[in-house]
Design a protein around this motif. Structure first.
Motif, PDB file in Angstrom:
ATOM      1  N   SER A 171       0.716  -1.366  -0.140  1.00 59.58           N
ATOM      2  CA  SER A 171      -0.434  -0.504  -0.040  1.00 59.58           C
ATOM      3  C   SER A 171       1.078   1.561  -0.229  1.00 59.58           C
ATOM      4  O   SER A 171       0.650   2.357  -0.476  1.00 59.58           O
TER       5      SER A 171
ATOM      6  N   HIS B 201      -2.368   7.530  -5.181  1.00 54.82           N
ATOM      7  CA  HIS B 201      -3.823   7.269  -4.296  1.00 54.82           C
ATOM      8  C   HIS B 201      -3.746   7.954  -2.813  1.00 54.82           C
ATOM      9  O   HIS B 201      -4.139   6.953  -2.697  1.00 54.82           O
TER      10      HIS B 201
ATOM     11  N   HIS C 179       0.360  -1.845 -12.848  1.00 49.21           N
ATOM     12  CA  HIS C 179      -0.599  -1.183 -12.903  1.00 49.21           C
ATOM     13  C   HIS C 179       0.586   0.448 -12.408  1.00 49.21           C
ATOM     14  O   HIS C 179       0.567   0.868 -12.647  1.00 49.21           O
ATOM     15  N   SER C 180       2.024   0.017 -11.132  1.00 45.82           N
ATOM     16  CA  SER C 180       2.386   0.623 -10.733  1.00 45.82           C
ATOM     17  C   SER C 180       3.299   1.771 -12.110  1.00 45.82           C
ATOM     18  O   SER C 180       3.737   2.927 -11.677  1.00 45.82           O
TER      19      SER C 180
ATOM     20  N   CYS D 213       1.584   1.795  -3.205  1.00 48.86           N
ATOM     21  CA  CYS D 213      -0.243   3.024  -4.129  1.00 48.86           C
ATOM     22  C   CYS D 213      -0.451   4.061  -3.623  1.00 48.86           C
ATOM     23  O   CYS D 213      -0.965   4.878  -4.085  1.00 48.86           O
TER      24      CYS D 213
ATOM     25  N   GLY E   6      -0.627  -5.315  -8.007  1.00 48.44           N
ATOM     26  CA  GLY E   6      -0.183  -3.816  -8.602  1.00 48.44           C
ATOM     27  C   GLY E   6       1.372  -3.120  -9.185  1.00 48.44           C
ATOM     28  O   GLY E   6       1.402  -2.536  -9.559  1.00 48.44           O
TER      29      GLY E   6
ATOM     30  N   CYS F 299      -4.352  -2.500   0.001  1.00 50.25           N
ATOM     31  CA  CYS F 299      -5.107  -2.342  -1.091  1.00 50.25           C
ATOM     32  C   CYS F 299      -4.691  -3.064  -2.343  1.00 50.25           C
ATOM     33  O   CYS F 299      -6.226  -4.214  -2.780  1.00 50.25           O
ATOM     34  N   GLU F 300      -3.866  -4.181  -2.134  1.00 47.99           N
ATOM     35  CA  GLU F 300      -3.685  -5.592  -3.483  1.00 47.99           C
ATOM     36  C   GLU F 300      -4.296  -6.791  -2.887  1.00 47.99           C
ATOM     37  O   GLU F 300      -5.190  -7.688  -3.609  1.00 47.99           O
TER      38      GLU F 300
ATOM     39  N   HIS G 198      -7.578  -5.821  -4.292  1.00 50.19           N
ATOM     40  CA  HIS G 198      -7.448  -4.923  -5.578  1.00 50.19           C
ATOM     41  C   HIS G 198      -7.254  -5.402  -6.949  1.00 50.19           C
ATOM     42  O   HIS G 198      -6.519  -5.660  -7.908  1.00 50.19           O
TER      43      HIS G 198
ATOM     44  N   MET H 210      -6.797  -1.497 -12.176  1.00 53.85           N
ATOM     45  CA  MET H 210      -6.973  -2.555 -10.723  1.00 53.85           C
ATOM     46  C   MET H 210      -8.564  -3.029 -11.570  1.00 53.85           C
ATOM     47  O   MET H 210      -9.237  -2.734 -11.996  1.00 53.85           O
TER      48      MET H 210
END
Length: 375
Positions: free
Chosen positions: A260, A267, A335-336, A263, A332, A325-326, A329, A344
């Motif tokens: 997180s 975010h 996506h990152s 993330c 990640g 988060c993961e 979702h 996601m």
């Protein structure tokens, strides 16, 4: 997904001791029970306690255990006795290994062999089953001689009784969060039964002897689970030549989980909300209960348990503790690195129920829960 680790054997030792303390008289053998009972040093043989109609001896083709047992139940010395027959069925997800001394027969085939004989001897027939609900329903449809199917299968959620033909299907919930009761009565020469389910909340007082037993069991289980985790971490570090502390980010490059913290660089507001939520401190509950190395519990309190690159234990992958988060979702890393190319996973009410099921979260209701963590 592998939900349970080798620490299950430790819990099984105490589970068996507890069932002996409760003086349980009849045990149906489930699909995963054979090896585990043998590990405990118990001999699987016909003894009037272990039953299974479809666990067969490979050399003879006959039931390895008693296919059924009959018990007489009476409300008192002057009350008429009810003859209750118990027959055991199970399905196994794993085929028997080559050279094994046993094999599993299709439950419906075994039911056809043994139910007519048992039906003639009993007032009431209960099938003790370990199978998915759909299989239990099919068993009730195909065989009219079963009055009740008392079913339990892994982490199937609690449910109300189902009436199928002659049979009533009742699910026996696991994890000792409820107590099932079957209330028998004899009317016009026929036995009837009312299934009841009692939730074991804090308002239900503990039996003193069982409470003392549980204190001892939990302490030993926790200590041995911790010891097993330490041995695994030490062996892993020795094999990979790692000299730094456990729980570091040493495997980040090999994992698609980025945590997180990563993330939160983009975010920020969602990260702030998550950081103040119970999800961000989920492992603390297990630490307080001394269950932080219990593989049956941690899966819903960490990120990526059972997945490649995901949480293993607090000694090796502490950076993936808590419901980050993961956990919801998905992984990640892509996506990152390319946020516009890789999106996601979308979420909805069904994203939560694998952990917030009726057994773990009987009060769960998506709309109000989402309000507390909406981001």
């Amino acid at each position: 997904m592998q939900r349970l680790g080798p620490d299950r054997a430790v819990k099984n030792e105490w589970l068996w001791k507890g069932m002996e303390l409760l003086e349980i008289e009849v045990f149906n053998i489930g699909g995963n029970d054979v090896e585990e009972l043998q590990t405990l040093g118990l001999e699987l043989r016909k003894n009037g306690r272990f039953i299974s109609a479809n666990l067969l001896s490979e050399p003879t083709g006959n039931p390895l255990l008693d296919p059924y047992v009959i018990k007489s139940v009476s409300a008192g010395p002057s009350a008429p006795a009810i003859r209750v027959g118990f027959i055991g069925f199970a399905v196994s997800k794993h085929s028997s290994e080559s050279g094994a001394s046993y094999r599993w027969e299709n439950p419906s085939e075994s039911a056809g062999k043994w139910l007519p004989e048992l039906r003639e001897k009993c007032d009431y027939v209960i099938a003790l089953a370990c199978m998915p609900l759909g299989d239990a329903i099919q068993l009730a449809i195909d065989h009219k001689g079963i009055d009740m199917i008392l079913n339990g299968f892994e982490h199937q959620t609690a449910m109300s009784p189902i009436k199928i033909s002659r049979s009533t299907i009742v699910y026996a919930e696991d994890e000792a969060k409820s107590l099932g009761e079957l209330r028998f009565s004899l009317k016009s020469g026929r036995a009837t039964v009312q299934p009841l389910n009692h939730r074991l909340t804090r308002r239900v007082p503990d039996d003193p002897a069982m409470a003392a037993f549980m204190v001892k069991a939990k302490a030993d289980i926790s200590a041995r689970q911790t010891e097993m985790a330490q041995e695994t971490a030490h062996a892993h570090d020795h094999h990979h030549g790692h000299g730094h502390s456990h729980g570091s980010h040493q495997h980040d490059a090999d994992s698609d989980f980025v945590t997180s913290q990563t993330c939160g660089t983009c975010h920020a507001e969602a990260f702030r909300i998550w950081e103040g939520s119970a999800h961000a401190h989920a492992i603390d509950i297990l630490i307080r209960e001394r269950k932080e190395f219990d593989t049956q519990c941690v899966i819903c309190h960490v990120t990526g348990s059972g997945q490649p690159g995901g949480f293993q234990d607090l000694l090796r992958t502490a950076h993936l503790a808590n419901v980050q988060c993961e956990a919801c979702h998905g992984q990640g890393r892509e996506h990152s690195q390319q946020p516009t190319e890789f999106k996601m996973e979308p979420l909805g009410p069904n994203s939560c129920v694998s952990c917030h099921n009726p057994s773990n979260s009987p009060e769960f209701e998506f709309v109000s829960y989402w309000e507390a963590i909406k981001h």
